[in-house]
Design an enzyme around this catalytic site. Sequence first.
Site, PDB file in Angstrom:
ATOM      1  N   HIS A 227      -4.066   4.969   4.007  1.00 27.90           N
ATOM      2  CA  HIS A 227      -4.733   3.745   3.564  1.00 27.90           C
ATOM      3  C   HIS A 227      -4.069   2.486   4.112  1.00 27.90           C
ATOM      4  O   HIS A 227      -4.739   1.588   4.647  1.00 27.90           O
ATOM      5  CB  HIS A 227      -4.725   3.741   2.035  1.00 27.90           C
ATOM      6  CG  HIS A 227      -5.672   2.781   1.398  1.00 27.90           C
ATOM      7  ND1 HIS A 227      -5.265   1.643   0.756  1.00 27.90           N
ATOM      8  CD2 HIS A 227      -7.014   2.799   1.309  1.00 27.90           C
ATOM      9  CE1 HIS A 227      -6.313   1.005   0.277  1.00 27.90           C
ATOM     10  NE2 HIS A 227      -7.390   1.685   0.587  1.00 27.90           N
TER      11      HIS A 227
ATOM     12  N   SER B 115     -11.489  -1.988  -0.222  1.00 30.14           N
ATOM     13  CA  SER B 115     -10.214  -1.813   0.478  1.00 30.14           C
ATOM     14  C   SER B 115     -10.279  -2.365   1.887  1.00 30.14           C
ATOM     15  O   SER B 115      -9.298  -2.875   2.411  1.00 30.14           O
ATOM     16  CB  SER B 115      -9.852  -0.326   0.547  1.00 30.14           C
ATOM     17  OG  SER B 115      -9.245   0.097  -0.641  1.00 30.14           O
TER      18      SER B 115
ATOM     19  N   ASP C 140       0.826  -1.201   0.000  1.00 29.63           N
ATOM     20  CA  ASP C 140       0.000   0.000   0.000  1.00 29.63           C
ATOM     21  C   ASP C 140       0.865   1.259   0.000  1.00 29.63           C
ATOM     22  O   ASP C 140       1.931   1.282  -0.596  1.00 29.63           O
ATOM     23  CB  ASP C 140      -0.953  -0.027   1.204  1.00 29.63           C
ATOM     24  CG  ASP C 140      -2.306   0.571   0.868  1.00 29.63           C
ATOM     25  OD1 ASP C 140      -2.366   1.809   0.746  1.00 29.63           O
ATOM     26  OD2 ASP C 140      -3.289  -0.172   0.731  1.00 29.63           O
TER      27      ASP C 140
END
Length: 755
Positions: A116, A290, A75
């Site tokens: 994220h 996600s 990520d």
Amino acid sequence: MSEPSVRWAEQQVVKRRVKRDFLPRATTNYRSTWMNDPKWPQMWYLNRGASLDMNVQAAWAEGVTGKGVVVTILDDGLEKDHPDLIKNYDPNASYDVNSHDPDPMPRYDLVDSNRHGTRCAGEVAADANNSICAVGVAFEASVGGVRMLDGDVTDAVEARSLALNPQHIDIYSASWGPDDDGKTVDGPGQLATRAFVEGIRNGRGGKGSIFVWASGNGGRDQDNCNCDGYTNSIWTLSISSATEKGRVPWYSEACSSTLATTYSSGSLGERQIITTDLHHSCTSSHTGTSASAPLAAGICALALQVNRDMTWRDMQHIVVRTARPENLEAPDWHINGVGRHVSHRFGYGLMDSYAMVQLAKNWTSVPTQRTCEVDAPHVDKLIPQKSFVTLELDVADCPGVNFLEHVQAKVSLTAERRGDIEVYLSSPAGTKSTLLAQRPHDNSRSGFHSWPFLTVHMWGERPLGKWKLEIHNNGHFFTNGKAEVKEWSLLMYGTETEPGQVVPTLTGEHPSSVSHASDHTAHQVVDTTEGKTETRDPDTETTDYTSSAAPPTPSPQPLQLGSIKKALPPGCSRVDASGACIECQKDDYLHDGKCLQSCPESHYAWNPQEKGLAGSLTCRSCHYSCRSCLGPQDYDCTVCWGDAELYSPFEGQNHCHPRALLDAYRNQQSWYTALLFLLLVLLVLVLILAVMVLRSRKASSHLPLNLSGVPNLGKMGSKKPTANGSTGYTPVSRSDSDQLMTKVPFHDLTSDEEI
């Protein structure tokens, strides 16, 4: 220019890769009060019970917490010092590919755009009962982060991320992919594809790396995840989302490659996912697919803890067998040819942690993966607007494949507008999959070129019989929206014997030496690039390449070492039933069933005794970029291939970079240096010029006021010589003051001039 030493070269291009969260648009019921983490009561997807959660607490109650399993998050970075993650942080599962250093810490900015990865990591392995934030699904698993999305994403960047430390990392979780805009068709390049293949072949000592992938958030744009080459891959475990109420989220993409589902966010009024956030904080608003993929990775870690011998294919089989379709609302649930419920929205259903753990405990590794490809007759079939064609293919023989796993239809077609095309595949058992639905935003005229549309809906079915490919063209007459099928074929993956059956053991071997629960299990995986089948012992990583689809026939008598002593290969002290060496003498290295005095090129020596394990010295593969190396990573190179050279950005790290790219980089650096020097010279010249101008102005301001040319100057006042030679001054008369104001330009005097 032709270079004999160049095996392959490709200009690296920056790819669009997006994180699969989004900006929001506007069994037994175990007690849920024993966790002291402050957000635990709100973690509805883990603690509702009554078959309305993913049955994690039942697994925890048996002491299954993911301990010993390593998960890494591919990520935008990982806040490794977050108080809810620091206990489980694993530096050996972490790296910064964007900055080429071992520290995966994210880059902070005003809007926290790199949050994220930290959010995804908390879902997997946030610590439990520490009075901080929330709890991860596998709260005793080790978690790492690979920072690779905060910069230019190229094929090489993806490959380095996917190939990080594959002998240490068990599960890779990725919540990103190409644009989910309903018009993109994209997938892994050659390097990333090779990293996937190397991972499933050699990762985890030959058992294969487990890649968990988010299916995509293109629902609003009517995207289809079969146009995403990462989720549309046999190597990835593709995960979709369900809302709190068990409905299809507005962002969800429907496709036949989705294997299963976990919970995530939904519409207004439906709760979202709780997890760790940047700045040592906590969030209750993690969203999209996600959030679903890391939950699935955590559940896989629970199953892997109880059976470390499971292969990457074993994990997929267990997911298919245990996923629950109940409480999930979708309009397309159907029953396939072996009686399983499956949906394009939810795959085989919601992942069940406890069921996966229970099945994994006594799981027998699936048989060797076999493949067969059946080409359809060359068609060049025209598909007029507002019509469809049905192409039939009789499969009379599929050697080695009697029970299907993945099925790919490789299709080449042209179309005036690609988004008008729909593709369906029906199996001999009558199971119909939507390989491609209409995509209203896809105006491309590129068509598809051997694109491998994947379906998992025929899992467990038989391959023989009549297959039907149905292609619809919804183009309009006024746009001349014709389409043409150029060619297509079926690529079927599966096994010769039914998975789950007990595999006979070799006579004379103790049952524990081949039991799936033993440390000496032989794991078999397919080499999809060379058609070889590998059998690897997890301790010694021996390799036995065979061509037979069937397992070796057991000997009627116990296999005695003394009876075959004369036939032992040089340096070998023990062989298997096929005659391949599985144990070498003290100073020899085991490689491909042979004992060598030194490891061959592109391999390095690995000593299991340094890790506290038993077994022979073994030759392991270097990273593909290294000609020789000291370890498996891309920074362990010692010698490069002919088209590359060693580059050491940090002490102790030696990368092999293509010489052309390094030369281009150095040339670019020299241009930067020259340009900087030129700018400095120009700056000095500008400063000199400015000083000269200022001096010129100051000198001119000290000159006497020249009043020549002014009419009637004598009347207004003038300087006249006196008797002693000095100069006198005649005042200006009052009557001439107005004339002075209009005839003489105004000039501010400096203090010096006033004196």
